[in-house]
Write a protein that holds these residues in place. Sequence first.
Motif, PDB file in Angstrom:
ATOM      1  N   PHE A   1      10.806  14.330  -5.206  1.00  0.00           N
ATOM      2  CA  PHE A   1      11.540  15.048  -4.156  1.00  0.00           C
ATOM      3  C   PHE A   1      13.046  14.847  -4.317  1.00  0.00           C
ATOM      4  N   LEU A   2      13.427  13.597  -4.593  1.00  0.00           N
ATOM      5  CA  LEU A   2      14.849  13.319  -4.795  1.00  0.00           C
ATOM      6  C   LEU A   2      15.382  14.110  -5.991  1.00  0.00           C
ATOM      7  N   ALA A   3      14.603  14.103  -7.084  1.00  0.00           N
ATOM      8  CA  ALA A   3      15.047  14.799  -8.289  1.00  0.00           C
ATOM      9  C   ALA A   3      15.183  16.299  -8.021  1.00  0.00           C
ATOM     10  N   LEU A   4      14.181  16.866  -7.318  1.00  0.00           N
ATOM     11  CA  LEU A   4      14.236  18.301  -7.005  1.00  0.00           C
ATOM     12  C   LEU A   4      15.473  18.611  -6.184  1.00  0.00           C
ATOM     13  N   ALA A   5      15.741  17.778  -5.186  1.00  0.00           N
ATOM     14  CA  ALA A   5      16.895  18.012  -4.326  1.00  0.00           C
ATOM     15  C   ALA A   5      18.172  17.957  -5.147  1.00  0.00           C
ATOM     16  N   ALA A   6      18.254  16.962  -6.048  1.00  0.00           N
ATOM     17  CA  ALA A   6      19.458  16.816  -6.869  1.00  0.00           C
ATOM     18  C   ALA A   6      19.649  18.034  -7.765  1.00  0.00           C
ATOM     19  N   VAL A   7      18.559  18.450  -8.415  1.00  0.00           N
ATOM     20  CA  VAL A   7      18.656  19.593  -9.325  1.00  0.00           C
ATOM     21  C   VAL A   7      19.061  20.849  -8.562  1.00  0.00           C
TER      22      VAL A   7
ATOM     23  N   PHE B   1       0.808  -1.216   0.000  1.00  0.00           N
ATOM     24  CA  PHE B   1       0.000   0.000   0.000  1.00  0.00           C
ATOM     25  C   PHE B   1       0.840   1.264   0.000  1.00  0.00           C
ATOM     26  N   SER B   2       2.099   1.179   0.392  1.00  0.00           N
ATOM     27  CA  SER B   2       2.933   2.382   0.404  1.00  0.00           C
ATOM     28  C   SER B   2       3.582   2.619  -0.956  1.00  0.00           C
ATOM     29  N   HIS B   3       3.171   1.846  -1.958  1.00  0.00           N
ATOM     30  CA  HIS B   3       3.769   2.004  -3.282  1.00  0.00           C
ATOM     31  C   HIS B   3       3.621   3.435  -3.799  1.00  0.00           C
ATOM     32  N   GLY B   4       2.467   4.042  -3.558  1.00  0.00           N
ATOM     33  CA  GLY B   4       2.260   5.425  -3.980  1.00  0.00           C
ATOM     34  C   GLY B   4       3.253   6.367  -3.313  1.00  0.00           C
ATOM     35  N   ASP B   5       3.536   6.118  -2.037  1.00  0.00           N
ATOM     36  CA  ASP B   5       4.468   6.985  -1.305  1.00  0.00           C
ATOM     37  C   ASP B   5       5.897   6.794  -1.802  1.00  0.00           C
ATOM     38  N   VAL B   6       6.237   5.527  -2.082  1.00  0.00           N
ATOM     39  CA  VAL B   6       7.569   5.263  -2.632  1.00  0.00           C
ATOM     40  C   VAL B   6       7.708   5.999  -3.962  1.00  0.00           C
ATOM     41  N   SER B   7       6.658   5.897  -4.807  1.00  0.00           N
ATOM     42  CA  SER B   7       6.713   6.537  -6.121  1.00  0.00           C
ATOM     43  C   SER B   7       6.925   8.041  -6.003  1.00  0.00           C
ATOM     44  N   LEU B   8       6.305   8.633  -5.017  1.00  0.00           N
ATOM     45  CA  LEU B   8       6.393  10.086  -4.905  1.00  0.00           C
ATOM     46  C   LEU B   8       7.677  10.559  -4.220  1.00  0.00           C
TER      47      LEU B   8
ATOM     48  N   VAL C   1      17.215  13.167 -12.746  1.00  0.00           N
ATOM     49  CA  VAL C   1      15.979  12.391 -12.844  1.00  0.00           C
ATOM     50  C   VAL C   1      16.287  10.900 -12.846  1.00  0.00           C
ATOM     51  N   LEU C   2      17.289  10.521 -13.620  1.00  0.00           N
ATOM     52  CA  LEU C   2      17.677   9.112 -13.670  1.00  0.00           C
ATOM     53  C   LEU C   2      18.112   8.621 -12.296  1.00  0.00           C
ATOM     54  N   LEU C   3      18.910   9.461 -11.650  1.00  0.00           N
ATOM     55  CA  LEU C   3      19.395   9.119 -10.313  1.00  0.00           C
ATOM     56  C   LEU C   3      18.210   8.903  -9.369  1.00  0.00           C
ATOM     57  N   ALA C   4      17.217   9.819  -9.454  1.00  0.00           N
ATOM     58  CA  ALA C   4      16.040   9.716  -8.580  1.00  0.00           C
ATOM     59  C   ALA C   4      15.327   8.393  -8.811  1.00  0.00           C
ATOM     60  N   VAL C   5      15.200   8.012 -10.093  1.00  0.00           N
ATOM     61  CA  VAL C   5      14.493   6.765 -10.403  1.00  0.00           C
ATOM     62  C   VAL C   5      15.242   5.573  -9.821  1.00  0.00           C
TER      63      VAL C   5
END
Lengths: 305, 389
Positions: free
Chosen positions: A49-55, A38-45, A75-79
């Motif tokens: 946040f990771l991408a924004l932080a990296a950028v 059920f936390s799949h949605g949270d993991v996806s989101l 973006v790739l890193l975030a994924v």
Amino acid sequence: MTEQLVQQLLNWITLGSIYALVAVGFSLLFGVLNIIHFSHGDVSLLAPFLALAAVQTVSASVGGSPAVVAIVLSVLLAVIVTGLLGVVLYYLVIKRFQNAPAMMALVATVALGIVLRELIRHLYPQGSNPHAVPRLVPGSIEVLGVTIPAFNLVAILVSVLSVGLLFYMLERTRLGLHIKAVSQDRDAARLISISPARIFQITFFIASAIGAIGGLFFAGYAGIVRFDFSVDVGLIGFSAAVVGGLGSMPGAIIGSLLIAGLDTLVQATVPNGASYRLVFVFLLVICVLVFRPAGLLGRTIVEKV
Amino acid sequence: MSVTATRGTSGAATALSIVALTEIGSAAFLRQFLLAEDWRVVVGLLGFFAIVLVGLQRLPTVEARIEGAFSAQSRFATLLGIAIVLLFPFLLEKSTYALHLLIIAQLYAVLALALNFQLGSANIPNFATGASYGIGAYASALLALNWDVSFWLALPAAAVVATIFGFVLGVPSMRTRDSYLALVTIAFGVVVHQLLNNLEFTGGPNGLVGIPAPELFGHSFASPLVIFGHSLPSQANFYYLSAALVGVSILFAARLHHSRIGLAWNALRADELAARCQGINATWYKVLAFVVDAFLAGFAGTIYAFYVGFISPDNFTFLVSVTIMTMVIAGGMDNTLGVIVGAFLLTMLPEKLRAFSDYRILFFGVTVIAFLMIRPQGIFPQRLRRYGG
């Protein structure tokens, strides 16, 4: 008139493919591990946040807006990081509920989702506030007098590619065969020297990474991201998977398109529809489940006495 | 259990003192916990509580002895319990905050007991108890605000409205199961929340304001309660009201547990297919579980609305349903005492640990996962049914 219609159709397909990226993960995990993550949605989101932080880190060190290459790399890193986080969560929490009653796993992953959401809220700088997400792909294309944002096209293209790759992997490769074997019978798979533990790891990585792509596009589509968006994303993704029939990949896609269609229709026609959208979506879910309790393409469970 | 005649009298005396010690000790512990201001004291008390629990688990004979004493002297235990509940507000040094916490804890205990019929007894996941709670609260508040219906009429009326919604929710449950049923209940909860948030007559996100305090024999619940010259804060009115509701719920739970209905629910939990083969009407009993849950939740919602005097959709979110679920799981499924302890613990803990007030939701999530991993059967595990003597 036609212009509007094309616009809405485009919105529908875009939203549908974004939802499908999340729904496919729910279905894949259920099919292989027999668990509702059920936390799949949270993991996806986590990915946006990771991408924004990296950028932001890159732009701070460059002292201006970062180059396209840097953005794509972030973006790739975030994924990838999100995919790995999925594996870590599997080891930390979900593994222990694999053989527990289904309800235990469900409640545990709901709680895990709450923990992830709150961690973003407390650990991310200004985590409680919405963060603006730049459109990953600016610009637009004009086709037959209709302007189509390039972002939508890229979202659809990437979704079709990722889901297509997943299908190809499941149907045509050795790894896919192994995944199918484990999903059908863990013990038998172990007998022919397939390690179910390794397959679970890989499945979690794939599902979380594809979900991360969905999360990124969702944030880009909305132009904004907040720690509790995952409730919507998770619920809609899960609903799509359930409407289609848990465990069925084509079902997840059909469910996503159905829900996205209703979503777009409501937002376009019902006054103030945006605030009611989940009501309509869930009425659809309930109706489908009343008439087809295992979803549209789900395997009906036959019990013999 | 056979007690010989010679041991009879001395055995009864020991049993009486064990019961008295346990109940008075628990009440004293609760009082200290409620009045503790320093977080170090709170953590110390919690540590003590944990040690007692672990001790009981290590020494099953002690646990059995206490249990035996309670069942041998059940009448005395009940009377003493009622006396403690009645006297408790006098021991709180007129702390309105402690009374407030107790009221909320008691309402949550009712909600957890309501959910326990489904989750604990019949293993039906229901993520919509918060919605039934909200429906009860809104129904009574609307009756009071629009038609000047008194609290005492609004209470049963709201319970009936909540029950009807519970029935509506129960109907899809005839068809779906497990994860699919869980989604239906989640969907119901979210739909109710979004409607409350958007509809005109529910006041939208601002909610309903100015719900009048109930009156009884000319005594307004908003004014301080005076008993034998002792004045108690106005919260004491609602404390006694919610305590009465908890009492009724316990009675309700006990009667249902020992009836054929409780047995049928347990049969469904063990194996639905086998239960059907035994001629148990699974559909009917499942819907019944939803109806009973909504009925009790409607009562709790009404008392909450009239106690706080202000309700908004945010009081009845999905998170509330998850919280109630946590109480049942952490306390002990299908164990009335466990569920109540779970409700008290999880209502008060985040409040008492003020140092972590920002992190209370995070704390909730971690608690649930920890409980499910370390002690999935809860603080007080479910007991085996006893038949005959």
